[in-house]
Write a protein that holds these residues in place. Structure first.
Motif, PDB file in Angstrom:
ATOM      1  N   UNK A  88       0.830  -1.207   0.000  1.00 16.66           N
ATOM      2  CA  UNK A  88       0.000   0.000   0.000  1.00 16.66           C
ATOM      3  C   UNK A  88       0.862   1.252   0.000  1.00 16.66           C
ATOM      4  N   UNK A  89       1.903   1.248   0.822  1.00 22.67           N
ATOM      5  CA  UNK A  89       2.793   2.404   0.901  1.00 22.67           C
ATOM      6  C   UNK A  89       3.503   2.638  -0.420  1.00 22.67           C
ATOM      7  N   UNK A  90       4.053   1.564  -1.003  1.00 24.47           N
ATOM      8  CA  UNK A  90       4.750   1.699  -2.282  1.00 24.47           C
ATOM      9  C   UNK A  90       3.822   2.213  -3.375  1.00 24.47           C
ATOM     10  N   UNK A  91       2.591   1.730  -3.388  1.00 19.21           N
ATOM     11  CA  UNK A  91       1.634   2.125  -4.424  1.00 19.21           C
ATOM     12  C   UNK A  91       1.429   3.627  -4.429  1.00 19.21           C
ATOM     13  N   UNK A  92       1.171   4.182  -3.270  1.00 10.12           N
ATOM     14  CA  UNK A  92       0.866   5.608  -3.230  1.00 10.12           C
ATOM     15  C   UNK A  92       2.096   6.477  -3.366  1.00 10.12           C
ATOM     16  N   UNK A  93       3.157   6.149  -2.641  1.00  8.48           N
ATOM     17  CA  UNK A  93       4.358   6.981  -2.694  1.00  8.48           C
ATOM     18  C   UNK A  93       4.964   6.962  -4.091  1.00  8.48           C
ATOM     19  N   UNK A  94       5.064   5.779  -4.691  1.00  8.67           N
ATOM     20  CA  UNK A  94       5.675   5.673  -6.021  1.00  8.67           C
ATOM     21  C   UNK A  94       4.855   6.414  -7.071  1.00  8.67           C
ATOM     22  N   UNK A  95       3.522   6.322  -6.993  1.00  9.65           N
ATOM     23  CA  UNK A  95       2.693   7.005  -7.996  1.00  9.65           C
ATOM     24  C   UNK A  95       2.854   8.509  -7.900  1.00  9.65           C
ATOM     25  N   UNK A 199      -1.820  -0.309 -16.595  1.00 10.31           N
ATOM     26  CA  UNK A 199      -1.547  -1.496 -15.791  1.00 10.31           C
ATOM     27  C   UNK A 199      -1.498  -1.203 -14.284  1.00 10.31           C
ATOM     28  N   UNK A 200      -0.890  -0.077 -13.919  1.00  8.87           N
ATOM     29  CA  UNK A 200      -0.640   0.188 -12.506  1.00  8.87           C
ATOM     30  C   UNK A 200      -1.819   0.877 -11.828  1.00  8.87           C
ATOM     31  N   UNK A 201      -2.380   1.893 -12.461  1.00  6.65           N
ATOM     32  CA  UNK A 201      -3.391   2.690 -11.781  1.00  6.65           C
ATOM     33  C   UNK A 201      -4.672   1.931 -11.416  1.00  6.65           C
ATOM     34  N   UNK A 202      -5.250   1.122 -12.321  1.00  5.34           N
ATOM     35  CA  UNK A 202      -6.474   0.411 -11.924  1.00  5.34           C
ATOM     36  C   UNK A 202      -6.284  -0.487 -10.700  1.00  5.34           C
ATOM     37  N   UNK A 203      -5.293  -1.417 -10.690  1.00  2.22           N
ATOM     38  CA  UNK A 203      -5.127  -2.241  -9.479  1.00  2.22           C
ATOM     39  C   UNK A 203      -4.621  -1.436  -8.292  1.00  2.22           C
ATOM     40  N   UNK A 204      -3.781  -0.411  -8.576  1.00  2.00           N
ATOM     41  CA  UNK A 204      -3.289   0.415  -7.479  1.00  2.00           C
ATOM     42  C   UNK A 204      -4.412   1.154  -6.776  1.00  2.00           C
ATOM     43  N   UNK A 205      -5.346   1.666  -7.561  1.00  2.00           N
ATOM     44  CA  UNK A 205      -6.502   2.357  -6.982  1.00  2.00           C
ATOM     45  C   UNK A 205      -7.340   1.390  -6.153  1.00  2.00           C
TER      46      UNK A 205
END
Length: 228
Positions: A88-95, A199-205
């Protein structure tokens, strides 16, 4: 848009290391809340005074470095200082770092003047003022009900605004990134950004929303237990 879980529950006789960790987290969260409050105030004032097209010029550097400080949350999760899931942390910080560094920082494009930049930073800053204030207060005792309510309800509105604005910024930057004078670097960066959108945004969201919904359910269950 980072979701940090509160640290381990406080004991009645905390160890020295636990006290040091708690004091550090209070300082980190308080500082972060203040910095994002400064961003929020400056962005709102800049948009009202000069218009959307001047917000990045007036506040972009402050936003970039304030957001970069959040990379410390990856370290916190890795070291077990907080219980936030690393994914969760990587998803938001990296984006977000992707937005403030390569998309906006390395490739000059018209998206810096886009209204989406302003809505994105406003959503980020309101979210972070609430989030960091909540965690700083939680480390010192039970947060007030109004602050907990903001923490676990405003994401319903702020997350879609932030995520949609981020995606719009990336999409708008693609032509300029691909055409940059950096040649192959521009082409590969544009390809990576397209992959992020598809690829990243849909699952990341989905990860962000499910995490926040889970945290909200825990908070609501805790309220019911206290009432009973």
């Amino acid at each position: 848009m980072v979701s940090q879980s509160p640290p381990e529950g406080r004991t009645q006789t905390p160890t020295r290391s636990a006290t040091i960790k708690a004091n550090y987290l209070v300082i980190y969260n308080t500082l972060s809340a203040v910095l994002w409050a400064v961003v929020l105030t400056r962005v709102a004032a800049s948009a009202a005074r000069d218009g959307f097209d001047k917000v990045y010029e007036n506040v972009g550097e402050t936003v970039k470095w304030t957001q970069t400080l959040a990379a410390m949350e990856i370290v916190h999760a890795l070291l077990g200082i907080v219980r936030t899931p690393l994914t969760t942390t990587l998803t938001q910080v990296a984006s977000r770092l992707n937005i403030v560094w390569p998309v906006l920082g390395f490739f000059p494009t018209d998206i810096r003047q886009s209204p989406a930049y302003t809505t994105m930073v406003l959503a980020w800053s309101v979210t972070e003022v609430i989030r960091y204030s909540y965690y700083a207060r939680n480390l010192q005792g039970e947060p007030p009900a109004w602050l907990a309510g903001l923490r676990y309800n405003t994401f319903f509105i702020l997350y879609p605004i932030g995520i949609a604005s981020e995606m719009w910024e990336i999409y708008g930057a693609l032509p300029d990134i691909a055409a940059t004078s950096a040649g192959a670097l521009g082409w590969w960066t544009a390809l990576i950004e397209k992959a992020a959108l598809l690829i990243v945004y849909p699952p990341g969201s989905y990860v962000m929303y499910t995490h926040m919904m889970s945290q909200r359910r825990k908070m609501m269950r805790g309220k019911k237990v206290r009432r009973n």
